[in-house]
Design a protein around this motif. Structure first.
Motif, mmCIF file in Angstrom:
data_model
loop_
_atom_site.group_PDB
_atom_site.id
_atom_site.type_symbol
_atom_site.label_atom_id
_atom_site.label_comp_id
_atom_site.label_asym_id
_atom_site.label_seq_id
_atom_site.Cartn_x
_atom_site.Cartn_y
_atom_site.Cartn_z
ATOM 1 N N ALA A 127 0.834 -1.247 -0.006
ATOM 2 C CA ALA A 127 0.137 -0.013 -0.102
ATOM 3 C C ALA A 127 0.780 1.327 0.017
ATOM 4 O O ALA A 127 2.018 1.266 0.306
ATOM 5 C CB ALA A 127 -0.992 -0.069 1.243
ATOM 6 N N ALA A 128 0.034 2.519 -0.385
ATOM 7 C CA ALA A 128 0.676 3.633 -0.393
ATOM 8 C C ALA A 128 0.987 4.185 1.239
ATOM 9 O O ALA A 128 0.295 3.389 2.065
ATOM 10 C CB ALA A 128 0.005 4.566 -0.869
ATOM 11 N N ASN A 129 1.771 5.173 1.387
ATOM 12 C CA ASN A 129 1.848 5.692 2.891
ATOM 13 C C ASN A 129 0.591 6.458 3.060
ATOM 14 O O ASN A 129 -0.105 6.540 2.061
ATOM 15 C CB ASN A 129 3.165 6.233 3.215
ATOM 16 N N ALA A 130 0.521 7.133 4.259
ATOM 17 C CA ALA A 130 -0.766 7.896 4.652
ATOM 18 C C ALA A 130 -0.993 8.942 3.993
ATOM 19 O O ALA A 130 -2.104 8.992 3.513
ATOM 20 C CB ALA A 130 -0.702 8.232 6.238
ATOM 21 N N ASP A 131 -0.077 9.730 3.164
ATOM 22 C CA ASP A 131 -0.412 10.897 2.518
ATOM 23 C C ASP A 131 -0.265 10.654 1.118
ATOM 24 O O ASP A 131 -0.498 11.623 0.398
ATOM 25 C CB ASP A 131 0.283 12.139 2.871
ATOM 26 N N GLY A 132 -0.024 9.623 0.781
ATOM 27 C CA GLY A 132 0.436 9.113 -0.826
ATOM 28 C C GLY A 132 1.494 9.610 -1.219
ATOM 29 O O GLY A 132 1.711 9.468 -2.608
ATOM 30 N N SER A 133 2.420 10.124 -0.670
ATOM 31 C CA SER A 133 3.625 10.576 -1.257
ATOM 32 C C SER A 133 4.414 9.524 -1.534
ATOM 33 O O SER A 133 5.425 9.484 -2.324
ATOM 34 C CB SER A 133 4.441 11.654 -0.090
ATOM 35 N N ILE A 134 4.226 8.428 -0.846
ATOM 36 C CA ILE A 134 4.953 7.258 -1.610
ATOM 37 C C ILE A 134 3.579 6.121 -2.032
ATOM 38 O O ILE A 134 2.721 6.017 -1.272
ATOM 39 C CB ILE A 134 5.671 6.160 -0.265
ATOM 40 N N PRO A 135 3.741 6.035 -3.214
ATOM 41 C CA PRO A 135 2.473 5.336 -3.860
ATOM 42 C C PRO A 135 2.631 3.848 -3.457
ATOM 43 O O PRO A 135 3.404 3.407 -2.909
ATOM 44 C CB PRO A 135 2.495 5.488 -5.320
ATOM 45 N N ALA A 136 1.440 3.393 -3.968
ATOM 46 C CA ALA A 136 1.206 1.808 -3.852
ATOM 47 C C ALA A 136 2.308 1.154 -4.667
ATOM 48 O O ALA A 136 2.543 1.634 -6.058
ATOM 49 C CB ALA A 136 -0.295 1.263 -4.087
ATOM 50 N N TRP A 137 2.568 -0.027 -4.642
ATOM 51 C CA TRP A 137 3.619 -0.782 -5.557
ATOM 52 C C TRP A 137 2.659 -1.010 -6.865
ATOM 53 O O TRP A 137 1.553 -1.500 -6.825
ATOM 54 C CB TRP A 137 3.916 -2.092 -5.008
ATOM 55 N N SER A 138 3.375 -0.797 -7.905
ATOM 56 C CA SER A 138 2.761 -0.866 -9.213
ATOM 57 C C SER A 138 3.972 -1.361 -10.355
ATOM 58 O O SER A 138 4.564 -0.635 -10.933
ATOM 59 C CB SER A 138 2.192 0.318 -9.867
ATOM 60 N N PRO A 139 3.767 -2.744 -10.423
ATOM 61 C CA PRO A 139 5.014 -3.086 -11.165
ATOM 62 C C PRO A 139 5.080 -2.750 -12.656
ATOM 63 O O PRO A 139 4.034 -2.315 -13.215
ATOM 64 C CB PRO A 139 4.632 -4.761 -11.410
ATOM 65 N N GLN A 140 6.385 -2.286 -13.069
ATOM 66 C CA GLN A 140 6.686 -1.589 -14.246
ATOM 67 C C GLN A 140 6.670 -2.560 -15.259
ATOM 68 O O GLN A 140 7.342 -3.596 -15.344
ATOM 69 C CB GLN A 140 7.870 -0.789 -14.260
ATOM 70 N N PRO A 141 5.949 -2.480 -16.292
ATOM 71 C CA PRO A 141 5.680 -3.428 -17.666
ATOM 72 C C PRO A 141 7.136 -3.237 -18.305
ATOM 73 O O PRO A 141 7.729 -2.394 -18.374
ATOM 74 C CB PRO A 141 4.660 -2.941 -18.595
ATOM 75 N N SER A 142 7.350 -4.358 -18.918
ATOM 76 C CA SER A 142 8.649 -4.548 -19.834
ATOM 77 C C SER A 142 8.482 -3.638 -20.848
ATOM 78 O O SER A 142 9.685 -3.156 -21.371
ATOM 79 C CB SER A 142 8.716 -5.961 -20.437
ATOM 80 N N SER A 143 7.428 -3.029 -21.453
ATOM 81 C CA SER A 143 7.274 -2.238 -22.458
ATOM 82 C C SER A 143 7.180 -0.669 -22.143
ATOM 83 O O SER A 143 6.739 0.094 -22.811
ATOM 84 C CB SER A 143 5.931 -2.367 -23.192
ATOM 85 N N ALA A 144 7.821 -0.211 -20.580
ATOM 86 C CA ALA A 144 7.668 0.861 -20.022
ATOM 87 C C ALA A 144 8.489 1.866 -20.884
ATOM 88 O O ALA A 144 8.149 3.103 -20.829
ATOM 89 C CB ALA A 144 8.455 0.940 -18.740
ATOM 90 N N GLY A 145 9.602 1.637 -21.717
ATOM 91 C CA GLY A 145 10.238 2.567 -22.577
ATOM 92 C C GLY A 145 10.904 1.719 -23.648
ATOM 93 O O GLY A 145 10.613 0.798 -23.989
ATOM 94 N N ARG A 146 11.843 2.497 -24.359
ATOM 95 C CA ARG A 146 12.562 1.845 -25.571
ATOM 96 C C ARG A 146 13.836 1.418 -25.176
ATOM 97 O O ARG A 146 14.349 1.944 -24.126
ATOM 98 C CB ARG A 146 12.600 2.962 -26.601
ATOM 99 N N VAL A 147 14.163 0.317 -25.829
ATOM 100 C CA VAL A 147 15.524 -0.177 -25.753
ATOM 101 C C VAL A 147 16.683 0.101 -27.181
ATOM 102 O O VAL A 147 16.037 -0.277 -28.118
ATOM 103 C CB VAL A 147 15.701 -1.574 -25.302
ATOM 104 N N ASP A 148 17.536 1.118 -27.186
ATOM 105 C CA ASP A 148 18.312 0.985 -28.287
ATOM 106 C C ASP A 148 19.114 -0.018 -28.619
ATOM 107 O O ASP A 148 19.267 -1.185 -28.260
ATOM 108 C CB ASP A 148 19.030 2.362 -28.183
ATOM 109 N N GLU A 149 19.765 0.176 -29.658
ATOM 110 C CA GLU A 149 20.680 -0.949 -30.373
ATOM 111 C C GLU A 149 21.937 -1.521 -29.604
ATOM 112 O O GLU A 149 22.259 -2.473 -29.782
ATOM 113 C CB GLU A 149 21.033 -0.522 -31.766
#
Length: 454
Positions: free
Chosen positions: A46-68
């Protein structure tokens, strides 16, 4: 208040178990929290009380690009700092800083700063690693007075730690892709900023990723590590080989060094603890690599608890191939304009040198990121009790392969004004190569000579 009560209960159980010579695994009902109220790694979901630390949300493998070359784009490139911590506003944020971070702000009041961005808890590992961690929770145990493990699979033996030793073992054994080849650069600048570079080629393989690994007879080697110096010319060709053992009381770390000038392979029992690190000008010890590595037997480990703290995270900008090493290396510390800090929850563990043991660091304060078990900051104290060196790791999620690790490790010497920056790859021909295939025959003393060609 509930967190503190739980920690006191766990600490009491841990001390009782250590007194009896082993630490019991957690019960099935506690382990069932992994993946529910806790992440599969053991962090609070879970997030902390005021939300300044968010809940855990796994980052997908497609989160960005991979160059050559294998470099990753920054998924958060468009974000701006929420605020920047400086020596001038330090008092406002000091409760969420490590003493070493405070000391750096005070020693370099005009240049050391900490830009704080929105927090993103996206670090994750493959599902099969999470499954192994859940098995570990009920099966893994400390043995040999805490200096070894039994019933351990793959990574993170104690996702719900009961004492400081279990927490540090989580860092030592955490998932780093199973196997990796990497070309990295190290700098040890003078106080005025002048520096030369040392280039290293490293191979790192956990035992269960070896082609010839036998699960029925796993042996005692945990990790095979090989490090070759490729530049400058006066050091090129020297190779260090390490067999890191699981139970280091039953069988200490084995190490060998190939000296290119002598064309000889010799045992290197000194490649451990506080012996000098490779080509680091005496500015780091062997066990400073990866912020901490090796046997924990020279220290008493105390689990202080969990706290909120600003740590370096999602450091894609610092890892960008558009940067030159000269953009990063500056007098006194790296270029803090390139850094990114986020508010996270960390485990605080204090390591105190045991009576009769020897190490140049009499005490170390560890701060482990709850989402990855990576050390984020370690403060090092000398024999007089004075804060001496400050280690800070700039964490990075290799989202394309689900591997949390570091973009850069730094170790600042507050007394000399010098530091080590290790792990830069911005100007290298390619980024890390994960998941390569190897056999134990490639990590033997006999194989060193062919590795050490100038």
């Amino acid at each position: 208040m509930m967190i503190h009560k739980t920690l006191l209960h766990l600490a009491a159980l841990g001390l009782l178990a250590l007194a009896n010579g082993a630490v019991a695994a957690v019960c099935a009902s506690d382990a069932a929290r992994l993946g529910s109220s806790l992440t599969p790694m053991g962090a609070e979901k879970a997030a902390n009380a005021d939300g300044s630390i968010p809940a855990w949300s796994p980052q997908p493998s497609s989160a960005g690009r991979v160059d050559e070359r294998g470099f990753l784009s920054d998924p958060y490139a468009g974000e701006k700092p929420l605020f920047t911590i400086t020596a001038q506003n330090l008092a406002q944020y000091q409760s969420k800083l490590a003493p070493g971070q405070v000391a750096m702000l005070q020693r370099y009041p005009d240049t050391f700063k900490m830009p704080v961005y929105p927090s993103h808890r996206g670090a994750t590992v493959p599902d099969e690693v999470f499954a192994a961690i859940k098995d570990n929770a009920t099966q893994a145990r400390l043995v040999s007075d805490g200096n070894g493990l039994s019933g351990f699979r793959s990574a993170v033996p104690f996702p719900i730690p009961q004492n400081g030793l279990e927490a540090v073992w989580n860092h030592i054994t955490r998932y780093r892709g199973g196997s990796v080849k990497r070309w990295v650069t190290q700098a040890t600048p003078q106080a005025n900023g002048a520096y030369s570079l040392v280039s290293l080629y490293e191979e790192f393989v956990f035992r269960d990723k070896m082609k010839d690994f036998d699960p029925a007879h796993p042996g005692n080697v945990l990790v095979y590590f090989k490090q070759s110096v490729t530049a400058p010319a006066r050091l090129a060709g020297n190779v260090l080989l390490v067999h890191e053992t699981l139970d280091q009381v039953a069988e200490p770390r084995s190490a060998w060094l190939y000296n290119a000038g002598q064309r000889r392979v010799r045992r290197a029992p000194q490649a451990a603890y506080d012996s000098p690190g490779t080509a680091a000008d005496g500015l780091r010890t062997s066990d400073n690599l990866d912020l901490f590595n090796g046997a924990p037997d020279r220290y008493d480990w105390a689990l202080v608890g969990k706290q909120e703290m600003y740590i370096a995270a999602n450091s894609h900008r610092l890892d960008s191939p558009s940067l030159k090493y000269a953009d990063i290396i500056k007098p006194g510390h790296i270029n803090q304009d390139l850094t990114r800090y986020e508010l996270r929850r960390v485990w605080h563990v204090v390591a105190t040198l045991k009576p009769g043991q020897r190490h140049i660091y009499a005490k170390r304060d560890f701060y482990f990121d709850e989402d990855t078990w990576q050390a984020a900051v370690i403060d090092h104290y000398d024999g007089r009790g004075q804060l001496w060196r400050v280690a800070e790791a700039h964490a990075l999620n290799y989202y394309n392969v689900q591997v949390p690790w570091y973009a850069l490790e730094t170790l600042y010497d507050l007394q000399s004004g010098r530091y080590v920056a290790l792990g830069m790859k911005n100007e290298e021909k390619q980024a890390y190569v994960f998941g390569f295939s190897a056999s134990t025959s490639e990590f033997t003393p006999a194989a060193l000579r062919q590795e050490g060609v100038r």
